[in-house]
Each structure stands twice: as structure tokens, then as C-alpha cells.
Design a protein around this motif. Structure first.
Motif, PDB file in Angstrom:
ATOM      1  N   TRP B  34       0.995  -1.110  -0.027  1.00 27.53           N
ATOM      2  CA  TRP B  34       0.140   0.177  -0.082  1.00 27.53           C
ATOM      3  C   TRP B  34       0.847   1.246   0.062  1.00 27.53           C
ATOM      4  O   TRP B  34       0.504   2.126  -0.470  1.00 27.53           O
ATOM      5  N   LEU B  35       2.082   1.160   0.842  1.00 28.04           N
ATOM      6  CA  LEU B  35       2.895   2.259   0.679  1.00 28.04           C
ATOM      7  C   LEU B  35       3.548   2.852  -0.786  1.00 28.04           C
ATOM      8  O   LEU B  35       3.631   3.649  -1.219  1.00 28.04           O
ATOM      9  N   ILE B  36       3.789   1.551  -1.289  1.00 27.47           N
ATOM     10  CA  ILE B  36       4.271   1.709  -2.759  1.00 27.47           C
ATOM     11  C   ILE B  36       3.004   2.337  -3.393  1.00 27.47           C
ATOM     12  O   ILE B  36       3.415   3.211  -4.384  1.00 27.47           O
ATOM     13  N   GLY B  37       1.915   1.942  -3.315  1.00 25.90           N
ATOM     14  CA  GLY B  37       0.809   2.622  -4.032  1.00 25.90           C
ATOM     15  C   GLY B  37       0.628   4.094  -3.637  1.00 25.90           C
ATOM     16  O   GLY B  37       0.463   4.789  -4.698  1.00 25.90           O
ATOM     17  N   THR B  38       0.973   4.381  -2.538  1.00 32.18           N
ATOM     18  CA  THR B  38       0.962   5.739  -1.941  1.00 32.18           C
ATOM     19  C   THR B  38       2.229   6.763  -2.880  1.00 32.18           C
ATOM     20  O   THR B  38       1.961   7.754  -3.323  1.00 32.18           O
ATOM     21  N   PHE B  39       3.196   5.924  -3.017  1.00 35.40           N
ATOM     22  CA  PHE B  39       4.249   6.746  -3.799  1.00 35.40           C
ATOM     23  C   PHE B  39       3.756   6.858  -5.223  1.00 35.40           C
ATOM     24  O   PHE B  39       4.101   7.905  -5.560  1.00 35.40           O
ATOM     25  N   PHE B  40       3.283   5.920  -5.863  1.00 32.55           N
ATOM     26  CA  PHE B  40       2.767   6.054  -7.217  1.00 32.55           C
ATOM     27  C   PHE B  40       1.783   7.185  -7.302  1.00 32.55           C
ATOM     28  O   PHE B  40       2.063   8.078  -8.288  1.00 32.55           O
ATOM     29  N   ALA B  41       0.808   7.599  -6.286  1.00 37.46           N
ATOM     30  CA  ALA B  41      -0.061   8.400  -6.388  1.00 37.46           C
ATOM     31  C   ALA B  41       0.744   9.741  -6.411  1.00 37.46           C
ATOM     32  O   ALA B  41       0.243  10.663  -6.968  1.00 37.46           O
ATOM     33  N   ILE B  42       1.683   9.805  -5.392  1.00 41.21           N
ATOM     34  CA  ILE B  42       2.241  11.184  -5.192  1.00 41.21           C
ATOM     35  C   ILE B  42       3.412  11.394  -6.538  1.00 41.21           C
ATOM     36  O   ILE B  42       3.245  12.608  -6.920  1.00 41.21           O
ATOM     37  N   SER B  43       3.730  10.489  -7.062  1.00 43.35           N
ATOM     38  CA  SER B  43       4.314  10.864  -8.322  1.00 43.35           C
ATOM     39  C   SER B  43       3.552  11.015  -9.553  1.00 43.35           C
ATOM     40  O   SER B  43       3.764  12.132 -10.227  1.00 43.35           O
TER      41      SER B  43
END
Lengths: 348, 173
Positions: B34-43
């Protein structure tokens, strides 16, 4: 205005993306055939020769077999992640093709269709970003199988890919110092004007090539699939088309990394020794020919990949790590510093 | 039709939802994903601001390298729901209190910020492109840049030294 796209632009890109994905699948399919044929040739055998003339339908038969195999999901595995693993491997393998220029732009009067899905400012860095995310396909698949062999293989594969990304990036920096841009189209046009980068960066290319072998998990770096130590590697528990996805993703990765190497070091779609733009070809012929030239280079690299696989034995794990961290990284650093100094000196 | 606001809201919801799921997930491996998902959204947000370099580097460094190491550690420790240690109730209470204090400070700091004149340029601007960014970093901000690179170097050397020390100790014992 951002994203105010017209319908033709979308249609053009959709057609291009569909063509490239179809092409990736087709090439990956026939690379499996080529792998078996070349292996047979190197080992003085005949290779697949039953399905169709020269065994040409063998990949179709293999694919059909994978589709109709029983699908087994281990009871103790994590079901969602078990399916996510191969899907991620496939998605990341296909995404990297988006920034590669596949041929010279089709220019006819006011129409200008670039044979590249996205010519963004970040260009080659996007490939690196997607490749670095590609590790998750292996890791998630290996972990969710709930099998010690798979987990060990996944961790091997991931640490190998993370380690070899560093010298690969450093070798790339030397190329970028010469072109001054990350855009793939600029990298190709720079080579058309000033000669191929392989002439200026032979060491950089060798480092990049070795790292590409490691990134694709190919022999001599195929430790994640070392069958004498880890049975079948990270996809041990997989069956049916999910296994097919992992195996196919590996071949697509080979295809894309060949295309990236051809673009970065071998002039992309440029024809060597001649200036093809003065031949007065029709725009369609011109684009198709440049595409064919790139494909010829890509096929050559694919052959080298296969050739190496059936020639060189596998590394041991500590040898792999030593090569990556103690030899390739210092070498690529020296290469980068030399290139930087020479570029500065020559530009003065 | 301008789709930028829709993309913005979609990415914001995605980022917040992934962050919440990261905190509330029972399984640590899910938390990492889920944290990786957050990073993608921020990107995605960075791309909306045309900060392409930041977006790609965010994915290469955070999603592609740091989270891989996190995943390594969690997978090798084989943490899951059954083996999760029960935390002290007081510890949870104090954690929530500390988090609330941080939220209060952030809100107080943002309350007086001048939002109207500091609005981000959406989709335009070239400050996020690599040429402009590199020039700024190596001329105006060269001293902080070099200091931070020294910090990274010392961290790397420190990690190597710590790793070596433990190795020799296990060999001796």
C-alpha cells in the motif's frame, strides 16, 4: 491546456501501442523458438521440428498447452498476491516499450507521426523507473507461493536486480554526458550526427550489456532459476498461463533491453555509413526501412543473448555480487569520470 | 473539457486511501505494498505539476529501491497476523497523542500560510524539467547540495563500517 487531446491523436497512439504490444508478444513467442533452435544448433541436435515446417508452429503449440493446463493455486499461498505477481511482471515488461523510438517519424507534408509512444523529457529514466518496479513481480510471486525455494529465489533475483541497476545507471550517465539530454529521440539523432556511441563508449557498452543480462535474469546470471539449487526458482508453484506470464515476461524483457541497447549504443534506427535521408525515399518507405534496421539490430542482440546462454556456465552467488559491486561499479565510475573529463576538455 | 481536476482528485483519494490502508493493514507485506501505491499516487501529483524528474526519481528511489529493502526484511522475518506482537495499550495511546500533536502543528503552520499567491502551476512551467533543475541545483543551491551529498556519503561509509564490525565479531566468537 493539459490533456486537451483530439481524437486523432488518441487513435494514433492507441494504434501504435497495440502494434508494439502485439509485436512484443510475437517476438517473445519466436524468441522461445529461436532459443531452442539455437541451443540445438550449438549442441549438434535438430531442435523442435514436428509442429509445422521446421517446427515453426512450436511456440503456438506451447502457448496453447499453457492455456489448457490445470491451474493450481497452493492452499497455503496468498491468493491475491499469487495472481498479482505474474501480472506485475507482465505489465512492467510491456510498459518499458513506451519511450523507445521504433523508427524515423513518418513526415508527409503537415502530417508528422512519430513512431514512439511518448517522447517525454525523462525518456530513458522512465525505462529505469519501470525496471526498478519490475522487481516486485518476482518478489511478490516468490513470497506469496509460501515455499522456501521460491522465497530464496525471489530474494536472490531482487537483490541481483537492485545491485546491477547501479552500474547500469552509471554506464548510462556517461552516454547522457555526451548527448546532453535524456530524450530517446535526441539520443538517436545525436548518434546519427556524431556517430554511434559504441565507438566512444566501448567500456560503457560492455558494462551496460553485462548488467542487462543480469537484469533479465539470463545466464550466466540466472541464479533466481538455478534449478540445481532451487528446483525451479521463484515460479516453482506456478502453473498454467501464470507460469507462462513469468516466462513470457522474461523474453519480452530481453526484447526490450535489446531495443534499449540498440538505441543507446548502436544508433537506434540509423543505417550505418550512409545518409539515408538523401535517397529520396517515400515517407512510408523511409519509416518502414528505419524500423526494419532497428529490428535487425534487436534480433542480433537477441541472438547474442541466446548464444551466451548456451555457452557460458552459471556464476556462483558470491561471484555475482563481487562482480557487480567490486568490479562493475568502480569500472563504470572510472568510465563516467573519463567521459566527463574528455567532454569538458573537448568542449572548451 | 479539462480533466486535470478529476485526475487531481482521483490521485488525492488514491494517496490518502493507500496511506490509510498502509497504517491499518494487519499484514506487514500488504502495508509495504500500500505504501508503494501511495508513492505512485504522489508521483502522479508530481507529473500533474510537470515535475517529471521528481516523479521518476521518486519511483526509482522510493518505490524501486527503498521499499524493496523493506520488503526483503519483512519477507525474511516472515511476520504475519499470528506472530504480530501485541503492543501495550498505553503505547498505542501515547502514539495517537503524539500523532495528534503533529497534526495540530501542521494545521497551525498551514493556517497562516499564503495559499493564494503560492498556487502551483498545473501542467505548465519548466522548473521540474531536468535541465532547469540541474542548473538551479549546481549554481544557486550548490552548497546545500554538496552538504547533503556528504551526508549521504557518511551514511554509506557508516553502514559499511557497522556491517563489517558485526561480521568480524561473529567470526571471532
Amino acid at each position: 491546456m493539459l490533456l486537451a487531446l483530439d481524437i486523432w491523436f488518441i487513435l494514433e497512439k492507441v494504434a501504435l501501442i497495440a502494434t508494439i504490444i502485439g509485436l512484443s508478444f510475437f517476438i517473445a513467442m519466436y524468441t522461445t523458438y529461436a532459443e531452442r533452435k539455437v541451443a540445438a544448433w550449438l549442441q549438434d541436435r535438430r531442435g523442435p521440428n514436428r509442429a509445422g515446417p521446421f517446427g515453426l508452429f512450436q511456440p503456438l503449440a506451447d502457448g496453447g498447452k499453457l492455456f489448457f493446463k490445470e491451474e493450481i493455486i497452493p492452499l497455503t499461498s496468498n491468493r491475491f498476491l499469487f495472481i498479482l505477481g505474474p501480472a506485475l511482471a507482465m505489465i512492467t515488461a510491456l510498459l518499458t516499450s513506451s519511450v523507445i523510438p521504433w523508427g524515423a517519424s513518418y513526415v508527409d507534408g503537415s502530417i508528422n507521426i512519430p513512431l514512439q509512444v511518448a517522447d517525454v523529457d525523462m525518456g530513458i529514466l522512465i525505462v529505469f523507473g519501470i525496471v526498478s518496479v519490475g522487481v516486485y513481480g518476482i518478489m511478490i510471486g516468490g513470497w506469496s507461493s509460501n515455499n522456501k525455494f521460491s522465497l530464496l529465489a525471489a530474494i536472490r533475483g531482487a537483490s541481483q536486480m537492485v545491485s546491477y541497476e547501479l552500474p547500469m545507471g552509471l554506464a548510462l550517465i556517461a552516454v547522457l554526458l555526451m548527448t546532453g539530454s535524456l530524450k530517446m529521440s535526441v539520443i538517436v539523432s545525436h548518434q546519427i550526427e556524431h556517430g554511434w556511441h559504441i565507438l566512444y563508449q566501448p567500456l560503457g557498452f560492455i558494462i551496460f550489456f553485462v548488467c542487462a543480462l543480469a537484469e533479465c535474469n539470463r545466464t550466466p546470471f540466472d541464479l533466481p532459476e538455478a534449478e540445481n539449487e532451487l528446483n525451479f526458482g521463484y515460479h516453482q508453484e506456478y502453473s498454467s498461463m501464470k507460469l507462462g506470464f513469468y516466462l513470457f515476461a522474461e523474453y519480452i524483457n530481453m526484447f526490450i533491453s535489446s531495443a534499449v541497447m540498440a538505441t543507446l549504443y548502436f544508433g537506434g534506427y540509423d543505417i550505418p555509413f550512409v545518409n539515408e535521408s538523401t535517397w529520396g525515399l517515400s515517407p512510408l518507405m523511409f519509416s518502414l526501412m528505419s524500423f526494419a534496421v532497428l529490428m535487425a539490430k534487436v534480433l542480433f542482440f537477441l541472438f547474442v543473448f541466446i548464444w551466451i546462454r548456451w555457452t557460458i556456465p552459471r556464476f556462483r552467488y558470491d561471484q555475482l555480487m563481487n562482480l557487480g559491486w567490486k568490479k562493475l561499479i568502480p569500472l563504470s565510475l572510472v568510465n563516467m569520470l573519463l567521459t566527463a573529463a574528455l567532454t569538458l576538455w573537448l568542449n572548451k | 473539457m479539462n480533466v486535470t481536476p478529476y485526475i487531481f482528485w482521483f490521485l488525492s483519494v488514491l494517496a490518502l486511501f493507500s496511506a490509510l490502508m498502509m497504517v491499518t493493514s494487519r499484514n506487514p507485506v500488504y502495508s509495504v505494498l500500500w505504501l508503494i501505491g501511495t508513492f505512485f499516487a504522489i508521483s502522479g501529483h508530481y507529473i500533474l505539476l510537470n515535475a517529471q524528474f521528481l516523479a521518476v526519481v521518486n519511483i526509482i528511489v522510493y518505490a524501486g529501491a527503498i521499499m524493496v529493502l523493506f520488503l526483503f526484511v519483512i519477507m525474511l522475518m516472515n511476520l504475519n497476523r499470528e506472530t504480530e506482537p501485541q503492543k501495550n495499550r498505553w503505547l498505542k495511546f501515547i502514539g495517537a497523542l503524539a500523532g495528534g500533536c503533529l497534526l495540530l502543528v501542521l494545521v497551525a503552520a498551514l493556517k497562516d500560510a499564503e495559499l493564494k499567491s503560492q498556487q502551483a502551476m498545473v501542467g505548465g512551467g519548466s522548473i521540474g524539467l531536468i535541465k532547469v533543475l540541474g542548473k538551479e541545483l549546481f549554481t544557486r543551491y550548490v552548497v546545500p547540495f554538496e552538504i547533503s551529498s556528504l551526508l549521504f556519503l557518511s551514511a554509506m561509509i557508516g553502514a559499511a563500517v557497522i556491517g563489517k564490525k558485526e561480521n568480524s565479531q561473529t567470526l571471532n566468537s
